[in-house]
Structure formats: structure tokens, C-alpha cells
Design a protein around this motif. Structure first.
Motif, PDB file in Angstrom:
ATOM      1  N   LYS A   1       3.439   6.487 -10.646  1.00 21.38           N
ATOM      2  CA  LYS A   1       3.742   6.270  -9.033  1.00 21.38           C
ATOM      3  C   LYS A   1       3.064   4.767  -8.677  1.00 21.38           C
ATOM      4  CE  LYS A   1       5.841   7.878  -5.840  1.00 21.38           C
ATOM      5  NZ  LYS A   1       7.237   8.737  -5.902  1.00 21.38           N
TER       6      LYS A   1
ATOM      7  N   GLU B   1       3.523  -1.565  -2.794  1.00 17.64           N
ATOM      8  CA  GLU B   1       4.107  -3.675  -2.886  1.00 17.64           C
ATOM      9  C   GLU B   1       3.075  -3.817  -2.737  1.00 17.64           C
ATOM     10  OE1 GLU B   1       6.770  -2.830   0.429  1.00 17.64           O
ATOM     11  OE2 GLU B   1       8.449  -1.844  -1.162  1.00 17.64           O
TER      12      GLU B   1
ATOM     13  N   GLU C   1       4.220   1.196  -7.725  1.00 12.74           N
ATOM     14  CA  GLU C   1       5.305   1.579  -6.461  1.00 12.74           C
ATOM     15  C   GLU C   1       4.940   1.014  -5.699  1.00 12.74           C
ATOM     16  OE1 GLU C   1       7.399   5.262  -6.155  1.00 12.74           O
ATOM     17  OE2 GLU C   1       8.340   5.045  -8.558  1.00 12.74           O
TER      18      GLU C   1
END
Length: 254
Positions: A178, A183, A181
Motif C-alpha cells: 500500500k 503519491e 500508492e
């Protein structure tokens, strides 16, 4: 599930094993104190003038070119800048790395220990106000323990020691992968201090070295590519605030 800081590690001498930190004083826009502060290089690699600024890791002794280093354990006393080198959990030598005599003690041991592995005499170098992370920027690395477990259990079918990836902040409670992910520029908060996400960490062949046996036993980059179609494990972040981190701190992802 709460995302939690499980462990804090630093690597006072680049290429040697890391040490656990019971807490870490964080300074904005800096790496962990004394993390990768010292490097080992042969004079044949860096020349008689030695090291005077940040340079790439290929100039130094590291696991990818000197896997025997993983046979050594370390203890480090920040207050006195003293490194103790262990082998088979026994102290072999000790020296103050900020003093010439102390460095010589460690260097003499390394010269004998690596006599068949290194051309030239290993020397310990440091540069004022410089830390030798894999990137010139003062980033801190974050590892998601769930990603490492998934990599081991599902892809490699073997237990994977997080030490292979030499992270600073080891976190748990986040779903596997995770963290990838997150940014660029996203903020995570630990103990009310903000950290800015930089980018994922691309892994090289050094991670293939078993930290217990010094044997290249798993082609980690190849298995990452086959199992999850990328070469990433962990992410870099930059500290934006001063704080003190302690294992057990909760992590908030904005």
C-alpha cells in the motif's frame, strides 16, 4: 488497523549491519543522526586524497561487492562515536570513529578480515556535515513489514529478513504494498511531525545477500519483477519537522 512504527534502525558505517534505536531525534531535512555517517573504501578505489564530498556508493565497500561484511555485527554508542565490531556475537574490536587511533583499530581488523576479498587497504572516511545515503538528498527510508512478509510468503516461499533492505523506519499495520500508492509530495505524520513522500526505493542485487550467511541466495530484484512487476521495496520520505520518534508511535497517512 492502526499503522505503527515498529522499529528504528540506522547504519553508522555504510556497508555494515544496522543498529536498533530505542528512539530517534529527528531534525527537519536531515537523515537520522549518524546514519551512513562513515564509509569504508580502499585507497585503490578513492585514491590517496580520500573522500571529501558525497559520492555514489559504488566507490565504497558494500554488500554487493564485499558480501563478507554481512558476517559482522555492530554496536554503536552515539555519545562517544564508538563502534564495536562483533563476529558470532562476540566483540572483536572497538574504536572511536571520530578519532584517528580509533579508526585505525577498526581498519587493522578489516584489513585482516578482508585480506582475500579487497584489493588495497580498507580505510574509514567521514566528511563534515555529510551523510552517505544512496541518494545525495537527506532522505529517510520507510519499510512496510507487511510488504516484506508478502514478498517472502507468496513470492519467494521463504522468510525474508527486513535487514536485507536496510530501512530506517519499519512500519506495520498497513496492507502489503500500500505504501507504493503514496503519491510524491503526500504527507504522512508520525508523532505529530510531518514527513513528505519522495518516491519508492528501487532495489539492487545487494538485497540478494542473506544477512546471516553472506551468501547470495535469493535474486531479490528478479523475484520482485516476477512477483509484483516492479523493483520497489519501501519508500523515501523527507522530514519536514523536528521531533523525537519512538517505536510504538502511530502513523497517519493524509
Amino acid at each position: 488497523m492502526t499503522v505503527e512504527l515498529k522499529a528504528i534502525k540506522r547504519y553508522p558505517v555504510k556497508g555494515l549491519r544496522g543498529v536498533d534505536m530505542p528512539s530517534a531525534k529527528i531534525t527537519a531535512h536531515r537523515m537520522l543522526t549518524d546514519d551512513r555517517r562513515f564509509v569504508i573504501a580502499s585507497q585503490s578505489a578513492v585514491g590517496q586524497d580520500g573522500v571529501h564530498e558525497w559520492v555514489r556508493k559504488s566507490n565504497f565497500l558494500q554488500l554487493v561487492n564485499t558480501p563478507k561484511l554481512t558476517e559482522l555485527g555492530t554496536e554503536y554508542d552515539e555519545a562517544t562515536c564508538t563502534l564495536t565490531v562483533l563476529r558470532n556475537n562476540r566483540a572483536i574490536c572497538k574504536g572511536k570513529l571520530d578519532e584517528s587511533m580509533g579508526r585505525t583499530v577498526i581498519e587493522d581488523f578489516l584489513k585482516a578480515f578482508l585480506k582475500n576479498d579487497v584489493a588495497g587497504t580498507p580505510k574509514i572516511y567521514a566528511v563534515p556535515d555529510t551523510q552517505f545515503g544512496d541518494m545525495k538528498e537527506p532522505y529517510i527510508s520507510v519499510l512496510n513489514l507487511a510488504s516484506i512478509r508478502d514478498f517472502g510468503e507468496r513470492i519467494v516461499q521463504a522468510e525474508i529478513d527486513p535487514m536485507r533492505f536496510r530501512g530506517n523506519l519499519l512500519i506495520d499495520g498497513l496492507a502489503p504494498w500500500k505504501e507504493l500508492e503514496w503519491e510524491e509530495g503526500q504527507i504522512i505524520t508520525i508523532n505529530d511531525a510531518k514527513f513528505r513522500v519522495i518516491h519508492p526505493i528501487t532495489r539492487c542485487k545487494a538485497t540478494s545477500i542473506n544477512p546471516d550467511t553472506a551468501v547470495s541466495d535469493i535474486n531479490v530484484p528478479l523475484m520482485l519483477r516476477k512477483g509484483v512487476n516492479h523493483l520497489y521495496m519501501g519508500v523515501y520520505v523527507e522530514a519536514l519537522d523536528d521531533t523525537v520518534l519512538t517505536p510504538g508511535d502511530s502513523i497517519t497517512i493524509a
